[in-house]
Motif scaffolding. Structure first.
Motif, mmCIF file in Angstrom:
data_model
loop_
_atom_site.group_PDB
_atom_site.id
_atom_site.type_symbol
_atom_site.label_atom_id
_atom_site.label_comp_id
_atom_site.label_asym_id
_atom_site.label_seq_id
_atom_site.Cartn_x
_atom_site.Cartn_y
_atom_site.Cartn_z
ATOM 1 N N ASN A 7 34.726 38.271 34.914
ATOM 2 C CA ASN A 7 36.173 38.378 34.643
ATOM 3 C C ASN A 7 36.997 37.579 35.647
ATOM 4 N N ASP A 8 36.407 37.283 36.789
ATOM 5 C CA ASP A 8 37.146 36.535 37.816
ATOM 6 C C ASP A 8 37.206 35.033 37.520
ATOM 7 N N PRO A 33 36.969 30.991 40.794
ATOM 8 C CA PRO A 33 37.479 32.332 40.483
ATOM 9 C C PRO A 33 38.980 32.446 40.780
ATOM 10 N N TRP A 34 39.605 33.460 40.197
ATOM 11 C CA TRP A 34 41.050 33.675 40.388
ATOM 12 C C TRP A 34 41.479 33.666 41.857
ATOM 13 N N TYR A 289 35.559 35.231 49.110
ATOM 14 C CA TYR A 289 35.033 35.755 47.846
ATOM 15 C C TYR A 289 33.509 35.901 47.920
ATOM 16 N N TYR A 384 27.624 33.834 38.558
ATOM 17 C CA TYR A 384 28.519 34.229 37.455
ATOM 18 C C TYR A 384 27.897 33.942 36.090
#
Ligand code: PMP
Length: 407
Positions: A7-8, A33-34, A289, A384
């Motif tokens: 989801n990131d 990622p976000w 992260y 991921y």
């Protein structure tokens, strides 16, 4: 945490050719990622100013973010000081600076530079140019049958003539990991400088430059979730002190006269001109992260994916995997061919199914010749990715033969 990680990564929700994106080219560049995307945007939205110059508040804020990112890199690599960390554009730039600026200080006529057969072109060509410039010779360490660096051959090729050894921590074609610590120990016994190309390692395993006892370590941010255009050169302080800058200009000077100038102390002496501040900030966020997930958890997840991928691909008729088939001996990368089908055709067919893999020589032509292949297909896995990605890869690979029924 690993379960929700996808989801990131907003790009993983996109479609390719009407199919969900199955991104299996993290070895070329990782997705972002976000928190990294947000950090870069926040920097431009609220902190943007030039660094190290202004006495005004905003410039101090930008400088703090930029230097804060350097400390994150320092901790990530377990380097003793932020003075050891130089921001560059990429692995390629880090290695070029070493070959151009540090190289001639230790390599001369008749000396030797020792590489291996599995190097990326970025870790070959700069040394070729140095060797031609100073009259030195390049030598290459052999590989074992399954694509590991042959330590016995390495030890045998080392001599007092060897001034630099440079090799990849992890191969971008075979995924094999070099025995860095042992190689550094052997190279130091003959007084050689040890350079490690960490481009394919930093996103997959913990790196401790002190424990490995390497002299220089180069990597690119974009392979470990950060933006493109930011890279790192770690160096031992005594060696950086003796290395001349590779570039000259603003920011790296102390005092400029008409005929000569004095330079800043480490590490700023190596960072001429306005640096990639947002890139460094993005790299800092990427490190946060990765550390939040934990490199050990990342390695475990990727090892699971590799295990399934090797098991599944091995059942496809005519498919040959290059390098070790024990998943424990690989990080992230799986290269293969399907007999009778050009790797570009394989990648094009996979692309129709939304499965994005690389095909070609992977900037490692000497290794391709060593393997006796013009090119390979390369699927690379990141934390991921998930098992569903491998199912899609295998399904798509099974259709390849339908396009080439007579092969
Ligand atoms: N070395 C290795 C092992 C690599 O995989 C790569 C990237 N493919 C590089 C060096 C060069 O990295 P960059 O293009 O980011 O400079």
């Amino acid at each position: 945490m690993m379960k929700t990680v996808r989801n990131d990564f907003p790009i993983l929700n996109t479609q390719i050719n009407g199919r969900p994106l199955t991104y299996l080219d993290g070895a070329a560049t990782s997705q972002k990622p976000w928190p990294v995307l947000d950090a870069v945007q926040q920097y431009y939205l609220t902190e943007n100013a030039n660094v190290h110059r202004g006495v005004y508040t905003l410039s101090e804020v930008a400088t703090k973010s930029y230097e804060g990112a350097r400390e994150k890199v320092q901790n990530f690599l377990h380097a003793p000081s932020s003075r050891n960390i130089i921001f560059t554009r990429s692995t390629t730039e880090s290695l070029n600076w070493l070959a151009q600026a540090y190289g001639p200080t230790v390599v001369g006529q008749g000396d030797e530079i020792l590489l291996t057969y599995l190097e990326h072109h970025s870790n070959i060509v700069p040394w070729q140019v140095l060797a031609q410039r100073v009259g030195a010779t390049l030598k290459y360490v052999k590989l074992t049958a399954d694509g590991q660096i042959d330590l016995a051959d390495f030890a045998q090729q080392l001599s007092p003539k060897t001034k630099i050894v440079s090799f990849a921590h992890v191969s971008n074609v075979l995924g094999t990991e070099a025995p860095v610590k042992e190689m550094a120990r052997l190279a130091h016994q003959v007084g050689a400088t040890v350079v490690v190309d960490g481009a394919q390692a930093v996103a997959h395993l913990p790196v401790d430059v002190l424990d490995l006892d390497v002299d220089f370590y180069a990597f690119s941010g974009h392979k470990m979730l950060a933006p493109t255009g930011i890279g790192v050169l770690y160096g031992k302080e005594v060696l950086l002190e003796q290395m001349p800058p590779a570039q000259y200009g603003g920011e790296m000077i102390e005092e400029v006269g008409l005929q000569s100038s004095t330079y800043q102390e480490l590490p700023w002496r190596f960072e001429a001109g306005t640096p990639n501040i947002a890139g460094a900030v993005g790299l800092g966020a990427a490190i946060d992260y990765l550390e939040h997930l934990g490199m050990a958890a990342i390695a475990a997840k990727e090892s699971d994916l590799m295990k399934t991928a090797i098991a599944e691909l091995s059942t496809i008729p005519g498919l040959e995997i290059y390098g070790p088939v024990d998943p424990a001996d690989r990080h992230g990368v799986l290269s293969f061919n399907i007999s009778g089908v050009h790797p570009h055709d394989v990648a094009t067919i996979l692309d129709q199914a939304g499965v994005e893999v690389r095909a070609g020589h992977h900037c490692a032509q000497p290794l391709m010749r060593y393997l006796g292949q013009a090119a390979t297909v390369r699927a690379s896995f990141s934390f991921y990715n998930n098992q569903e990605d491998i199912v899609r890869l295998v399904q798509a690979l099974k259709t390849v033969k339908e396009y080439f029924p007579n092969d």
